[in-house]
Design a protein around this motif. Structure first.
Motif, short mmCIF file in Angstrom:
data_model
loop_
_atom_site.label_atom_id
_atom_site.label_comp_id
_atom_site.label_asym_id
_atom_site.label_seq_id
_atom_site.Cartn_x
_atom_site.Cartn_y
_atom_site.Cartn_z
N THR A 4 44.96 33.36 41.40
CA THR A 4 46.34 33.82 41.50
C THR A 4 47.28 32.77 40.95
O THR A 4 47.10 31.57 41.15
N THR A 5 48.33 33.21 40.29
CA THR A 5 49.28 32.28 39.70
C THR A 5 50.20 31.67 40.74
O THR A 5 50.82 30.64 40.50
N GLY A 6 50.33 32.30 41.89
CA GLY A 6 51.15 31.72 42.95
C GLY A 6 50.39 30.61 43.65
O GLY A 6 49.34 30.84 44.22
N MET A 7 50.90 29.41 43.61
CA MET A 7 50.18 28.27 44.16
C MET A 7 50.01 28.36 45.67
O MET A 7 49.24 27.63 46.26
N GLY A 8 50.75 29.28 46.32
CA GLY A 8 50.59 29.39 47.75
C GLY A 8 49.36 30.19 48.15
O GLY A 8 48.98 30.19 49.32
N SER A 9 48.74 30.88 47.20
CA SER A 9 47.56 31.69 47.50
C SER A 9 46.31 30.96 47.05
O SER A 9 46.22 30.56 45.90
N PRO A 10 45.34 30.77 47.92
CA PRO A 10 44.13 30.05 47.52
C PRO A 10 43.30 30.86 46.54
O PRO A 10 43.08 32.06 46.75
N PRO A 11 42.84 30.24 45.44
CA PRO A 11 42.00 30.95 44.48
C PRO A 11 40.56 30.98 44.96
O PRO A 11 40.20 30.35 45.95
N ASP A 12 39.73 31.68 44.24
CA ASP A 12 38.29 31.70 44.52
C ASP A 12 37.58 31.20 43.26
O ASP A 12 37.16 32.01 42.42
N PRO A 13 37.45 29.88 43.08
CA PRO A 13 36.88 29.33 41.85
C PRO A 13 35.47 29.83 41.58
O PRO A 13 35.12 30.11 40.43
N ALA A 14 34.64 29.96 42.62
CA ALA A 14 33.26 30.41 42.42
C ALA A 14 33.24 31.84 41.88
O ALA A 14 32.45 32.18 40.99
N ALA A 15 34.09 32.69 42.42
CA ALA A 15 34.15 34.07 41.94
C ALA A 15 34.68 34.13 40.51
O ALA A 15 34.20 34.93 39.69
N ALA A 16 35.65 33.29 40.20
CA ALA A 16 36.18 33.25 38.84
C ALA A 16 35.11 32.81 37.86
O ALA A 16 34.96 33.36 36.76
N ALA A 17 34.33 31.77 38.25
CA ALA A 17 33.25 31.28 37.39
C ALA A 17 32.20 32.36 37.17
O ALA A 17 31.71 32.56 36.05
N GLU A 18 31.83 33.07 38.22
CA GLU A 18 30.84 34.13 38.10
C GLU A 18 31.34 35.25 37.19
O GLU A 18 30.56 35.85 36.43
N THR A 19 32.62 35.52 37.21
CA THR A 19 33.19 36.54 36.34
C THR A 19 33.02 36.14 34.88
O THR A 19 32.65 36.96 34.03
N VAL A 20 33.29 34.88 34.57
CA VAL A 20 33.11 34.39 33.19
C VAL A 20 31.62 34.45 32.81
O VAL A 20 31.27 34.88 31.70
N GLY A 21 30.75 34.02 33.73
CA GLY A 21 29.32 34.06 33.46
C GLY A 21 28.83 35.47 33.19
O GLY A 21 28.02 35.71 32.28
N ARG A 22 29.30 36.42 33.97
CA ARG A 22 28.88 37.82 33.79
C ARG A 22 29.33 38.36 32.43
O ARG A 22 28.59 39.09 31.76
N TRP A 23 30.54 38.00 32.01
CA TRP A 23 31.06 38.42 30.71
C TRP A 23 30.18 37.87 29.58
O TRP A 23 29.86 38.59 28.62
N LEU A 24 29.78 36.62 29.70
CA LEU A 24 28.93 36.02 28.67
C LEU A 24 27.54 36.65 28.66
O LEU A 24 26.98 36.93 27.59
N ARG A 25 26.98 36.87 29.84
CA ARG A 25 25.62 37.44 29.91
C ARG A 25 25.56 38.81 29.24
O ARG A 25 24.53 39.19 28.66
N ALA A 26 26.63 39.57 29.33
CA ALA A 26 26.64 40.91 28.75
C ALA A 26 26.70 40.88 27.23
O ALA A 26 26.42 41.90 26.58
N ARG A 27 27.04 39.73 26.64
CA ARG A 27 27.25 39.65 25.20
C ARG A 27 26.28 38.74 24.46
O ARG A 27 26.16 38.82 23.23
N ALA A 28 25.60 37.85 25.15
CA ALA A 28 24.73 36.87 24.51
C ALA A 28 23.32 37.42 24.32
O ALA A 28 22.87 38.29 25.07
N SER A 29 22.65 36.90 23.31
CA SER A 29 21.25 37.27 23.06
C SER A 29 20.41 36.00 23.12
O SER A 29 20.56 35.10 22.28
N LEU A 30 19.52 35.92 24.10
CA LEU A 30 18.72 34.71 24.30
C LEU A 30 17.44 34.78 23.47
O LEU A 30 16.35 35.02 23.97
#
Length: 263
Positions: free
Chosen positions: A130-156
């Protein structure tokens, strides 16, 4: 091959001036695509600017920021970012195999930050950060979101995974000081190794070895004030103190002595 633990501030020249900053490990299937995630939040007084200088790893970064998504290419010199106002960023330091998930060619984007169109990724990460500094973010969930986006597009592919192993060795094995040693380790030719790192990272094997030594040299100069610069140079395989000084000056623009003095 697993990478040894890397200090959380390695590559950061002035960690004492960082705003809120965290590194999270990539786990599970994401570990083949991401080395680690980094999360930064800042809320600076009006008129104040925090400059963050970095000796970047030989890698691409996918960064979801409060205002857009960018891909930062591997760097050949010191880089910086000026933080001001209020904002956040969720970044993924990518492994070579993730390059295929991105709409760029690594070798064409050295020292370049490119805005990419990924509205779905930006919206999903923004939900967690969240952009409001008064609300605590969820860094782990944000990281997993980025990871999921990459997994859907990468070819190993086998080639991509070989690039992962080769770059990991170049960046972490202090015994590897020549390109021919690295190629022999993986049973491939020097030309094949050079093609792999150019395709998946954008840098040559020699540049990756040099970057590893320079990062380690900077870390030791800063954290071991009682160790002489000549001792550090010898431990890291430089021919002499002058060799390390030239490397510092050519990439960073200042000498080890000046860096140690806080300049």
């Amino acid at each position: 091959m697993t990478r040894p633990d890397v200090p959380s501030d390695r590559g950061v020249l002035h960690p004492e001036s960082l705003p809120e900053f965290h590194r999270l490990p990539a786990i599970g299937a994401t570990a083949d695509l991401v080395r680690w995630f980094w999360i930064c939040r800042w809320q600076l007084p009006t008129g104040r600017v925090s400059r963050q200088e970095v000796i970047g790893f030989g890698a691409l970064n996918l960064v979801v920021q409060h205002d857009h998504v960018v891909v930062a290419g591997a760097t050949t010199r010191i880089s910086h970012r000026d933080l001001a106002g209020t904002g956040w960023a969720v970044g993924a330091l990518l492994r070579p195999a993730a390059a295929g998930a991105l709409p760029i060619r690594p070798a064409e984007h050295l020292d370049t930050v490119t805005v990419v169109s990924a509205p779905d990724l930006h919206a999903a990460v923004s939900t967690e950060m969240t952009t409001g500094m008064g609300s605590p973010p969820d860094p782990a969930a944000a990281a997993e979101t980025v990871g999921r986006w990459l997994r859907a597009r990468a070819s190993l592919t086998d080639e991509a995974l070989l690039a992962n192993r080769a770059v990991t060795a170049l960046e972490s094995d202090p015994a590897l000081i020549r390109v021919d040693q690295s190629a022999e380790l993986f049973g491939i030719s020097e030309r094949t190794l050079q093609r792999l790192t150019a395709k998946y990272v954008g840098l040559s094997p020699a540049a990756l070895i040099r970057r590893r030594r320079l990062q380690e040299a900077a870390h030791r100069v800063r954290t071991r004030p009682d160790e002489s610069l000549a001792e550090i140079a010898a431990e890291l395989g430089y021919t002499d103190h002058a060799h390390m000084t030239r490397d510092f000056a050519s990439v960073l623009g200042f000498t080890p002595s000046r860096y140690r003095a806080g300049g």
